[in-house]
Design an enzyme around this catalytic site. Structure first.
Site, PDB file in Angstrom:
ATOM      1  N   HIS A 116       0.858  -1.183   0.000  1.00  0.00           N
ATOM      2  CA  HIS A 116       0.000   0.000   0.000  1.00  0.00           C
ATOM      3  C   HIS A 116       0.896   1.237   0.000  1.00  0.00           C
ATOM      4  O   HIS A 116       2.127   1.119  -0.063  1.00  0.00           O
ATOM      5  CB  HIS A 116      -0.944  -0.017   1.212  1.00  0.00           C
ATOM      6  CG  HIS A 116      -0.254  -0.273   2.522  1.00  0.00           C
ATOM      7  ND1 HIS A 116       0.654   0.615   3.070  1.00  0.00           N
ATOM      8  CD2 HIS A 116      -0.307  -1.316   3.385  1.00  0.00           C
ATOM      9  CE1 HIS A 116       1.102   0.138   4.211  1.00  0.00           C
ATOM     10  NE2 HIS A 116       0.542  -1.041   4.429  1.00  0.00           N
ATOM     11  N   GLY A 131       1.835   3.176   2.243  1.00  0.00           N
ATOM     12  CA  GLY A 131       2.818   3.234   3.334  1.00  0.00           C
ATOM     13  C   GLY A 131       4.116   2.566   2.913  1.00  0.00           C
ATOM     14  O   GLY A 131       5.213   3.135   3.064  1.00  0.00           O
ATOM     15  N   HIS A 132       3.993   1.350   2.355  1.00  0.00           N
ATOM     16  CA  HIS A 132       5.192   0.671   1.832  1.00  0.00           C
ATOM     17  C   HIS A 132       5.849   1.517   0.742  1.00  0.00           C
ATOM     18  O   HIS A 132       7.074   1.669   0.710  1.00  0.00           O
ATOM     19  CB  HIS A 132       4.820  -0.678   1.185  1.00  0.00           C
ATOM     20  CG  HIS A 132       4.220  -1.696   2.105  1.00  0.00           C
ATOM     21  ND1 HIS A 132       2.907  -2.093   2.004  1.00  0.00           N
ATOM     22  CD2 HIS A 132       4.758  -2.419   3.121  1.00  0.00           C
ATOM     23  CE1 HIS A 132       2.659  -3.024   2.917  1.00  0.00           C
ATOM     24  NE2 HIS A 132       3.757  -3.235   3.615  1.00  0.00           N
ATOM     25  N   GLN A 156       7.433   3.766  10.869  1.00  0.00           N
ATOM     26  CA  GLN A 156       7.072   4.162  12.230  1.00  0.00           C
ATOM     27  C   GLN A 156       5.805   3.433  12.691  1.00  0.00           C
ATOM     28  O   GLN A 156       5.615   3.199  13.887  1.00  0.00           O
ATOM     29  CB  GLN A 156       6.852   5.681  12.266  1.00  0.00           C
ATOM     30  CG  GLN A 156       6.294   6.257  13.561  1.00  0.00           C
ATOM     31  CD  GLN A 156       7.271   6.159  14.714  1.00  0.00           C
ATOM     32  OE1 GLN A 156       8.486   6.083  14.508  1.00  0.00           O
ATOM     33  NE2 GLN A 156       6.756   6.165  15.931  1.00  0.00           N
ATOM     34  N   ASP A 206       5.168   0.454  12.775  1.00  0.00           N
ATOM     35  CA  ASP A 206       5.582  -0.660  13.643  1.00  0.00           C
ATOM     36  C   ASP A 206       6.732  -0.177  14.518  1.00  0.00           C
ATOM     37  O   ASP A 206       7.879  -0.613  14.366  1.00  0.00           O
ATOM     38  CB  ASP A 206       5.977  -1.854  12.786  1.00  0.00           C
ATOM     39  CG  ASP A 206       4.817  -2.337  11.943  1.00  0.00           C
ATOM     40  OD1 ASP A 206       3.940  -3.007  12.493  1.00  0.00           O
ATOM     41  OD2 ASP A 206       4.761  -2.006  10.738  1.00  0.00           O
ATOM     42  N   SER A 251      -1.696  -3.676   5.592  1.00  0.00           N
ATOM     43  CA  SER A 251      -2.151  -4.781   4.737  1.00  0.00           C
ATOM     44  C   SER A 251      -3.327  -5.504   5.381  1.00  0.00           C
ATOM     45  O   SER A 251      -4.110  -6.150   4.702  1.00  0.00           O
ATOM     46  CB  SER A 251      -1.010  -5.774   4.517  1.00  0.00           C
ATOM     47  OG  SER A 251       0.122  -5.112   3.996  1.00  0.00           O
TER      48      SER A 251
HETATM   49  P1  AMP Z   1       4.865  -5.199   6.430  1.00  0.00           P
HETATM   50  O1  AMP Z   1       4.685  -5.558   4.996  1.00  0.00           O
HETATM   51  O2  AMP Z   1       3.592  -5.007   7.182  1.00  0.00           O
HETATM   52  O3  AMP Z   1       5.872  -6.079   7.138  1.00  0.00           O
HETATM   53  O4  AMP Z   1       5.529  -3.756   6.414  1.00  0.00           O
HETATM   54  C1  AMP Z   1       6.728  -3.510   5.740  1.00  0.00           C
HETATM   55  C2  AMP Z   1       7.258  -2.174   6.171  1.00  0.00           C
HETATM   56  O5  AMP Z   1       6.313  -1.157   5.843  1.00  0.00           O
HETATM   57  C3  AMP Z   1       7.476  -2.112   7.682  1.00  0.00           C
HETATM   58  O6  AMP Z   1       8.683  -1.428   7.950  1.00  0.00           O
HETATM   59  C4  AMP Z   1       6.275  -1.343   8.135  1.00  0.00           C
HETATM   60  O7  AMP Z   1       6.504  -0.625   9.344  1.00  0.00           O
HETATM   61  C5  AMP Z   1       6.057  -0.388   6.998  1.00  0.00           C
HETATM   62  N1  AMP Z   1       4.680   0.121   7.005  1.00  0.00           N
HETATM   63  C6  AMP Z   1       3.552  -0.591   7.206  1.00  0.00           C
HETATM   64  N2  AMP Z   1       2.475   0.211   7.223  1.00  0.00           N
HETATM   65  C7  AMP Z   1       2.944   1.474   7.049  1.00  0.00           C
HETATM   66  C8  AMP Z   1       2.310   2.754   7.000  1.00  0.00           C
HETATM   67  N3  AMP Z   1       0.994   2.918   7.124  1.00  0.00           N
HETATM   68  N4  AMP Z   1       3.108   3.836   6.800  1.00  0.00           N
HETATM   69  C9  AMP Z   1       4.466   3.696   6.677  1.00  0.00           C
HETATM   70  N5  AMP Z   1       5.098   2.512   6.717  1.00  0.00           N
HETATM   71  C10 AMP Z   1       4.356   1.417   6.908  1.00  0.00           C
END
Ligand code: AMP
Length: 278
Positions: free
Chosen positions: A30, A32-33, A144, A146, A182
């Protein structure tokens, strides 16, 4: 964009890329990623991402099996963002037969998420260290969103002398304030509408902090009140020292991190906000 699946292939593809920025993900990408992907280009010659739903960071009753895996859409997003290298391993590549090592980060990994999800941060630390060894980035970006994960990874990198600069990008939110995740796709329409309570609570606490409230219990009850107005079930609401994430009774002028985990039905949401120095 080069897609690589094995350790040897990844190391070979990484070698000519120069200073490399890296964003590890579990996919279902998304904005954020994608914001981290954008940040990772800063000061680097190339950007790498990984997509790996890491089984060792999920508990036995968690959502590993149903975690979304829209791999084609994810690759299209990474390609459009100009990512040079994508590491897309299978579970067997990351954890081959006979694999028997875990990284255990100490106190920082035991509180909050670590207390509710035993073994979670050991799984995170183990996979992140493997990803660092395979992709060999110079800079790695974490969200941030997480916040405890960023602290755990920093502790590991420092303690184990890993030659990686760990950076943190801000939390991206939906228009109503819900932190992008996600896992938001799991929410029913009713739960999705109610889930804004996390951000409302955080915002209420931030406003009170700005207005002079320093008592952590008082700040926590402002948040609890917002969640209590919904069907959300609180796992924890924490007001903690920014680096160690140790619980505070009084928020010092240096500020604090407020973090919370709330369940709506079977969906567990986390969010946090930094109370900045005043
Ligand atoms: P994940 O795929 O959930 O393991 O997340 C991968 C990276 O994206 C991790 O460093 C998360 O902290 C970051 N992440 C997840 N959601 C967001 C968000 N809403 N905004 C910024 N970074 C995010």
């Amino acid at each position: 964009m080069k897609i690589v699946r094995t350790v040897a292939e990844t190391r070979a593809a990484r070698a000519p890329l120069g200073r490399l920025g890296f964003v590890p993900t579990m996919g279902a990408l998304h904005d954020g990623h994608m914001s981290l992907i954008g940040l990772a280009r800063d000061g680097c010659d190339a950007v790498a991402a990984s997509i790996f739903v890491n089984p060792t960071q999920f508990g036995p009753n968690e959502d590993l099996a149903r975690y979304p895996r829209p791999i084609e859409a994810d690759l299209a997003k990474l390609e459009a963002a100009g990512v040079e290298l994508v590491f897309l391993p299978t579970v067997e590549i990351v954890y081959p037969a006979g694999f028997d090592t875990r990284i255990e980060v100490g106190a920082i990994a035991e509180r909050l998420e670590g207390a509710v999800r035993p073994g979670h941060f050991s799984g995170v630390a183990t996979v992140v260290s493997k990803l660092f060894n395979i992709v060999q980035p110079d800079v790695a970006w974490f969200g941030q969103k997480d916040v405890q994960q960023t602290r755990v990874v920093r502790q590991m990198v420092r303690d184990l002398d890993m030659p990686v600069d760990v950076r943190v990008g801000p939390t991206l939110r939906e228009a109503d304030g819900l932190a992008m995740s996600s896992r938001n796709v799991y929410l029913s329409a009713t739960d999705r509408a109610q889930a804004v309570a996390l951000y409302r609570g955080l915002s209420a606490a931030e406003a009170a902090w700005a207005g002079g409230q320093r008592d952590a219990a008082a700040l926590r009850s402002l948040i609890a009140a917002q969640i209590a107005a919904t069907t959300g079930v609180v796992d924890y609401i924490s007001i903690a020292e920014t680096n160690t994430l140790e619980e505070l009774e009084l928020v010092p002028p240096a500020g604090a991190v407020i973090s919370l985990a709330v369940r709506y039905g079977a969906t567990r949401l986390i969010d946090n906000l930094v109370l900045s120095a005043r």
